[in-house]
Scaffold this active site. Structure first.
Site, PDB file in Angstrom:
ATOM      1  CB  SER A  85      73.328 -15.751  70.160  1.00 45.30           C
ATOM      2  OG  SER A  85      74.664 -15.484  69.811  1.00 45.30           O
TER       3      SER A  85
ATOM      4  CD  GLU B 209      70.026 -13.601  82.897  1.00 41.67           C
ATOM      5  OE1 GLU B 209      69.735 -14.804  83.101  1.00 41.67           O
ATOM      6  OE2 GLU B 209      69.304 -12.643  83.240  1.00 41.67           O
TER       7      GLU B 209
ATOM      8  CD1 TRP C 121      81.492 -12.549  79.575  1.00 47.79           C
ATOM      9  CD2 TRP C 121      79.772 -13.216  78.314  1.00 47.79           C
ATOM     10  NE1 TRP C 121      81.636 -13.893  79.327  1.00 47.79           N
ATOM     11  CE2 TRP C 121      80.596 -14.324  78.555  1.00 47.79           C
ATOM     12  CE3 TRP C 121      78.634 -13.376  77.541  1.00 47.79           C
ATOM     13  CZ2 TRP C 121      80.317 -15.587  78.044  1.00 47.79           C
ATOM     14  CZ3 TRP C 121      78.357 -14.634  77.032  1.00 47.79           C
ATOM     15  CH2 TRP C 121      79.188 -15.709  77.283  1.00 47.79           C
TER      16      TRP C 121
ATOM     17  CG  LEU D 250      70.654  -8.408  76.476  1.00 46.56           C
ATOM     18  CD1 LEU D 250      69.212  -8.105  76.904  1.00 46.56           C
ATOM     19  CD2 LEU D 250      70.818  -8.041  74.995  1.00 46.56           C
TER      20      LEU D 250
ATOM     21  CB  ILE E 274     102.782  -6.754  56.425  1.00 49.17           C
ATOM     22  CG1 ILE E 274     101.867  -7.164  55.272  1.00 49.17           C
ATOM     23  CG2 ILE E 274     103.751  -5.650  55.980  1.00 49.17           C
ATOM     24  CD1 ILE E 274     100.865  -6.100  54.827  1.00 49.17           C
TER      25      ILE E 274
ATOM     26  CD  GLU F  52      77.119  -2.874  71.473  1.00 47.87           C
ATOM     27  OE1 GLU F  52      76.420  -2.374  70.573  1.00 47.87           O
ATOM     28  OE2 GLU F  52      77.711  -2.207  72.335  1.00 47.87           O
TER      29      GLU F  52
ATOM     30  CB  THR G  34      81.283  -3.417  78.456  1.00 42.94           C
ATOM     31  OG1 THR G  34      81.443  -4.503  77.567  1.00 42.94           O
ATOM     32  CG2 THR G  34      82.325  -2.345  78.146  1.00 42.94           C
TER      33      THR G  34
ATOM     34  NE  ARG H 118     112.202  -6.627  57.752  1.00 38.44           N
ATOM     35  CZ  ARG H 118     113.163  -7.062  58.564  1.00 38.44           C
ATOM     36  NH1 ARG H 118     113.943  -6.213  59.205  1.00 38.44           N
ATOM     37  NH2 ARG H 118     113.324  -8.369  58.727  1.00 38.44           N
TER      38      ARG H 118
HETATM   39  N1  COS Z   1      63.815  -3.234  67.581  1.00 38.19           N
HETATM   40  C1  COS Z   1      62.660  -3.302  68.261  1.00 38.19           C
HETATM   41  N2  COS Z   1      62.075  -4.477  68.557  1.00 38.19           N
HETATM   42  C2  COS Z   1      62.677  -5.604  68.159  1.00 38.19           C
HETATM   43  C3  COS Z   1      63.889  -5.590  67.438  1.00 38.19           C
HETATM   44  C4  COS Z   1      64.451  -4.338  67.153  1.00 38.19           C
HETATM   45  N3  COS Z   1      65.596  -4.226  66.488  1.00 38.19           N
HETATM   46  N4  COS Z   1      64.260  -6.869  67.189  1.00 38.19           N
HETATM   47  C5  COS Z   1      63.309  -7.649  67.711  1.00 38.19           C
HETATM   48  N5  COS Z   1      62.363  -6.893  68.316  1.00 38.19           N
HETATM   49  C6  COS Z   1      61.134  -7.352  68.948  1.00 38.19           C
HETATM   50  C7  COS Z   1      60.365  -8.103  67.897  1.00 38.19           C
HETATM   51  O1  COS Z   1      59.556  -7.223  67.130  1.00 38.19           O
HETATM   52  C8  COS Z   1      59.546  -9.087  68.700  1.00 38.19           C
HETATM   53  O2  COS Z   1      58.354  -8.486  69.106  1.00 38.19           O
HETATM   54  P1  COS Z   1      56.958  -8.988  68.446  1.00 38.19           P
HETATM   55  O3  COS Z   1      56.811 -10.398  68.953  1.00 38.19           O
HETATM   56  O4  COS Z   1      55.964  -8.020  68.975  1.00 38.19           O
HETATM   57  O5  COS Z   1      57.145  -8.922  66.969  1.00 38.19           O
HETATM   58  C9  COS Z   1      60.391  -9.348  69.928  1.00 38.19           C
HETATM   59  O6  COS Z   1      61.365  -8.289  69.992  1.00 38.19           O
HETATM   60  C10 COS Z   1      61.099 -10.673  69.825  1.00 38.19           C
HETATM   61  O7  COS Z   1      61.856 -10.656  68.622  1.00 38.19           O
HETATM   62  P2  COS Z   1      62.365 -11.977  67.895  1.00 38.19           P
HETATM   63  O8  COS Z   1      61.255 -12.964  67.794  1.00 38.19           O
HETATM   64  O9  COS Z   1      63.043 -11.539  66.658  1.00 38.19           O
HETATM   65  O10 COS Z   1      63.405 -12.531  68.972  1.00 38.19           O
HETATM   66  P3  COS Z   1      64.432 -13.696  68.875  1.00 38.19           P
HETATM   67  O11 COS Z   1      64.414 -14.432  70.170  1.00 38.19           O
HETATM   68  O12 COS Z   1      64.260 -14.468  67.602  1.00 38.19           O
HETATM   69  O13 COS Z   1      65.838 -12.920  68.882  1.00 38.19           O
HETATM   70  C11 COS Z   1      67.752 -11.865  67.910  1.00 38.19           C
HETATM   71  C12 COS Z   1      66.241 -12.045  67.925  1.00 38.19           C
HETATM   72  C13 COS Z   1      68.496 -13.164  67.699  1.00 38.19           C
HETATM   73  C14 COS Z   1      67.995 -10.920  66.759  1.00 38.19           C
HETATM   74  C15 COS Z   1      68.184 -11.236  69.258  1.00 38.19           C
HETATM   75  O14 COS Z   1      68.032 -12.129  70.326  1.00 38.19           O
HETATM   76  C16 COS Z   1      69.617 -10.728  69.241  1.00 38.19           C
HETATM   77  O15 COS Z   1      69.916  -9.656  68.717  1.00 38.19           O
HETATM   78  N6  COS Z   1      70.542 -11.525  69.849  1.00 38.19           N
HETATM   79  C17 COS Z   1      71.899 -11.047  70.043  1.00 38.19           C
HETATM   80  C18 COS Z   1      71.985 -10.361  71.357  1.00 38.19           C
HETATM   81  C19 COS Z   1      73.190  -9.526  71.447  1.00 38.19           C
HETATM   82  O16 COS Z   1      73.526  -8.754  70.566  1.00 38.19           O
HETATM   83  N7  COS Z   1      73.845  -9.638  72.604  1.00 38.19           N
HETATM   84  C20 COS Z   1      74.952  -8.832  72.892  1.00 38.19           C
HETATM   85  C21 COS Z   1      74.675  -8.192  74.206  1.00 38.19           C
HETATM   86  S1  COS Z   1      75.493  -6.724  74.477  1.00 38.19           S
HETATM   87  S2  COS Z   1      77.366  -7.255  74.560  1.00 38.19           S
END
Ligand code: COS
Length: 380
Positions: free
Chosen positions: A133, A128, A157, A126, A338, A364, A159, A269
């Site tokens: 975040s 880039e 990144w 996912l 410890i 994640e 895995t 210990r």
């Molecule tokens: N399940 C299904 N759909 C989801 C969802 C979920 N858990 N979370 C968000 N969506 C959908 C939303 O419903 C939204 O759609 P609508 O516009 O139709 O409502 C769309 O995705 C965009 O969501 P949102 O506006 O919440 O997006 P943001 O850009 O604000 O991002 C976060 C939300 C920050 C929560 C998200 O980008 C995130 O989880 N970031 C971390 C990424 C991560 O974990 N990376 C690790 C990668 S793997 S090592």
């Protein structure tokens, strides 16, 4: 009714995972960490035990277990080697789950079956360089051309990026549509135009491999797309909701291991003529560790149970990850404290816990993102 008794099957899974971890992961865990050596043979054996597609129904090559069984197995594997539990967690919760939930029958036959059986290994891509975040801020683009796509961009990144056979990745199919312009795809390694970057040199979970993927005019068929165009971000987020339960279970395994090691050492210990566990300063640390370990398990099991019931679990999954990862970091640090000087030396296998624990607060979704997810859910 609340019943924390495990079923006979779940007890058997715990025993099998614990036995496997002690016999096949513990020997060589320090060496694999030092050499950044991927546990190839062990992952193959875990496939044979049914640990690589635990929540996939048997008809699609998996073991057909529930999420509670899955987190129990992850806890046991992580208690011995966090890196191996990372590889297991990504294959189960991210790759297999996406294919199970979103794949066509053809995709399930071609990709899910071998992945769930453990014959092949999967990766999930996912992030880039500029989008961690802020996951939807990606640049990799798939341009539609007849019945295929041409992909260009860099993912990072990843895995199991080097050791996997198939990669589920997310990229733009519409540059103007924001998160609605993202689609999910699956690609087989060796596809022309896809190249694999060098293995990253990491602070912890060194036995798992992490690398970049480069797409240069990489051509893949339309039927490698998972779900419809524009559904990718939602697919990615849903997968991470389940994935975070797995990461929380990993963190739980690590903190339980830190507690067990600290208790054993505190009994053995001696300083100032008595075992160090006799001192209030050490007893207090152990008490806090044990309380937080149990609280982590309750949160992990709560999220897993909700998922098994088909109920909404996104908030609870983030809560479990937030709490269990912070507990892992604290427990690992206290375990080193410890053990004193011995804890700081590589050969005793304690310092690795502290290096490994940190990733659970990052991948994640960072702890800051988990708080954001929880806060948004409370206020919706
Ligand atoms: N399940 C299904 N759909 C989801 C969802 C979920 N858990 N979370 C968000 N969506 C959908 C939303 O419903 C939204 O759609 P609508 O516009 O139709 O409502 C769309 O995705 C965009 O969501 P949102 O506006 O919440 O997006 P943001 O850009 O604000 O991002 C976060 C939300 C920050 C929560 C998200 O980008 C995130 O989880 N970031 C971390 C990424 C991560 O974990 N990376 C690790 C990668 S793997 S090592």
């Amino acid at each position: 009714m609340i019943d924390f008794t495990l079923t006979t099957e779940q007890e058997l899974i715990r025993e099998t995972a614990r036995d496997f971890a002690e016999k096949h992961l513990l020997p060589g865990v320090i060496e694999r960490d030092e050499a950044s050596e991927f546990p190839k043979d062990q992952i193959k054996e875990m496939g044979e035990l049914g640990f690589m597609g635990m929540m996939v129904p048997e008809e699609w090559g998996g073991s057909g277990f529930d999420t509670i069984s899955y987190v129990i197995a992850i806890e046991e594997i992580a208690a011995v080697e966090l890196a191996t539990s990372t590889i297991m967690s990504v294959n189960n919760s991210l790759v297999c789950q996406v294919l199970l939930d979103q794949g066509t029958d053809k995709q399930k036959n071609n990709f899910l079956k071998p992945l769930a059986r453990g014959d092949k290994l999967g990766a999930y891509s996912l992030s880039e360089p500029q989008s961690g975040s802020d996951a939807s801020n990606m640049k990799t683009y798939a341009e539609k051309n007849g019945d295929h796509y041409i992909i260009n961009g860099t993912k990072n990144w990843v895995t199991s990026g080097q050791n996997s056979d198939f990669v589920i990745f997310f990229c733009l199919t519409n540059k103007e549509a924001g998160s609605k312009g993202i689609s999910a795809f699956i690609i087989e390694k060796g596809t022309p135009g896809l190249s694999i970057g060098k293995k990253e040199n990491k602070l912890g979970i060194r036995a798992s491999d992490t690398c970049e993927l480069y797409f240069e005019n990489c051509k893949i068929k339309e039927n490698n797309r998972i779900g419809q165009e524009g559904e990718g971000f939602s697919i990615a987020m849903k997968a991470l909701g389940g994935g975070r339960i797995g990461i929380a279970a990993q963190a739980l395994g690590l903190s339980r291991s830190a507690l067990e090691k600290a208790v054993a050492y505190a009994k053995e210990r001696e300083q100032f003529g008595r075992s160090i566990g006799q001192f209030g300063a050490i007893k207090n640390k152990l008490a806090d560790m044990a309380t937080n370990v149990d609280a982590s398990r309750l949160l992990v099991w709560q999220a897993a149970h909700l998922k098994d019931q088909g109920k909404d679990y996104i908030k609870e999954s983030s809560m479990a990850k937030l709490f269990a990862s912070s507990t892992a970091m604290k427990a690992a640090s206290e375990c080193v404290q410890i053990h004193g000087g011995y804890g700081y030396m590589q050969e005793y296998g304690i310092e690795r816990l502290m290096r490994d624990a940190k990733i659970t607060e990052i991948y994640e979704g960072t702890s800051e993102i988990q708080r954001l997810v929880i806060g948004r859910d409370l206020l919706k």
